[in-house]
Design an enzyme around this catalytic site. Structure first.
Site, short mmCIF file in Angstrom:
data_model
loop_
_atom_site.label_atom_id
_atom_site.label_comp_id
_atom_site.label_asym_id
_atom_site.label_seq_id
_atom_site.Cartn_x
_atom_site.Cartn_y
_atom_site.Cartn_z
N ARG A 109 15.33 23.06 -3.49
CA ARG A 109 14.84 21.69 -3.42
C ARG A 109 13.87 21.48 -2.26
NH1 ARG A 109 12.46 19.02 -6.01
NH2 ARG A 109 13.96 19.60 -7.62
N LYS A 145 -3.12 8.52 8.34
CA LYS A 145 -2.11 7.88 7.48
C LYS A 145 -1.34 8.97 6.73
CE LYS A 145 -4.88 3.70 7.05
NZ LYS A 145 -5.67 2.84 6.15
N LYS A 177 -11.30 1.08 17.33
CA LYS A 177 -11.09 0.20 16.18
C LYS A 177 -11.32 -1.26 16.59
CE LYS A 177 -8.98 1.68 12.84
NZ LYS A 177 -9.43 2.11 11.49
N GLU A 207 -15.60 1.81 15.00
CA GLU A 207 -15.56 1.11 13.72
C GLU A 207 -16.43 -0.14 13.79
OE1 GLU A 207 -11.73 0.23 11.34
OE2 GLU A 207 -12.17 -1.63 12.42
N ASP A 228 -16.93 0.21 7.92
CA ASP A 228 -15.69 -0.22 7.28
C ASP A 228 -15.91 -1.28 6.21
OD1 ASP A 228 -12.85 -0.08 7.06
OD2 ASP A 228 -12.69 -1.96 8.16
#
Length: 289
Positions: A109, A145, A177, A207, A228
């Site tokens: 598994r 992410k 950011k 960004e 963005d």
């Protein structure tokens, strides 16, 4: 579906992969080990089998799967038939196994979890690479992410799918950011502070949401700009403004249906979070033979 050639993709160091696999095995084994297999399968029983594809896709995670079996019992023989980046169709054999039955069933598994997951990431990446390629030079890149604890494997899977990697963590590049800009009081002071407080080899990306912000970033020499959630028309105008002075990266709502138009804008990179955080697994299974 085009992918990286298995012969050109360097494997991750075992020193990096083994702790990830070991932690997964320890989670599965719990406090008493595989009580089902140990109760049913004789200690001297042997098993020969294959891990085969149930659906089409791109392979990744073979090293992690191999290590899972070897950590349970080094006597398990693992032969990878289709390595990282290989395309597979239903029925194709990816790995052949031979050895102590208990070890193979106990590791099954965890090995499949990692192999199916990474193959899903590679397949998702390859789908975007294939869709973008006819429309421009842009490379598909991943983001941070990623699944906690699996970043190294998932970023490797992106490369297996023909994509490239963005930064690996918070420590290998500066990415300013919108919230950094808000706290710093603007794009220019944010970039200036970053440059003053990082080493000369560290790249600085910022960004931007508008062409006015892009002009600010270019005025102080950002190395890269993350464009963005811009439309293809806005991206094309941004690429013209940049004119080779910085790396142009598009991000936001990238899908297989939209990636061609984004690539056609002339950007250098297209970053996409879902290829790691939301990619569906590729179904592979262990069949005894």
């Amino acid at each position: 579906m085009s992918t990286s050639s298995p012969s050109t993709l360097s494997p991750l160091p075992r020193l990096l992969v083994e702790p990830i696999v070991r932690a997964a095995l320890l989670e599965d084994l719990g406090r008493a080990g595989d009580i089902t297999t140990d109760a049913i399968v004789p200690a001297d029983a042997r098993l020969e089998g294959v891990i085969a594809a149930r659906q089409a896709g791109v392979v990744a995670g073979t090293d992690a799967a191999r290590i899972a079996f070897e950590l349970i019992d080094p006597a398990v023989s693992v032969t990878v038939e289709r390595g990282e980046g290989a395309r597979i169709a239903p029925g194709d054999v990816v790995i052949r196994l031979s050895g102590p039955a208990r070890a193979i069933l106990t590791a099954e598994r965890v090995a499949l979890n990692l192999l199916c997951r990474m193959s899903g990431v590679a397949t998702a990446t390859a789908s975007l690479v294939e869709a973008a390629r006819p429309h421009g030079k842009a490379r598909i890149v991943c983001t941070r992410k990623t699944t906690p604890g699996l970043r190294a494997l998932e970023k490797h899977a992106v490369r297996a799918g023909g994509g490239s990697n963005h930064r690996f963590g918070l420590d290998d590049a500066v990415l300013i950011k919108d919230n950094h800009v808000a706290v710093a009081g603007g794009i220019v002071p944010a970039i200036e502070r970053a440059r003053a407080n990082t080493g000369h080899l560290v790249k600085i990306e910022v960004e931007v949401d508008t062409l006015d912000q892009l002009a600010e970033a270019l005025s102080v020499g950002a190395d890269a700009v993350l464009l963005d959630n811009m439309t293809p028309d806005q991206l094309a105008r941004a690429v013209a403004m940049i004119d080779g002075r910085a790396i142009a990266e598009a991000s936001g709502r990238i899908t297989r249906e939209t990636v061609g138009a984004v690539a056609a804008s002339g950007v250098d990179l297209i970053s996409c979070g879902w290829i790691t955080h939301s990619a569906a697994i590729i179904d592979l299974g262990l069949d005894a033979r």
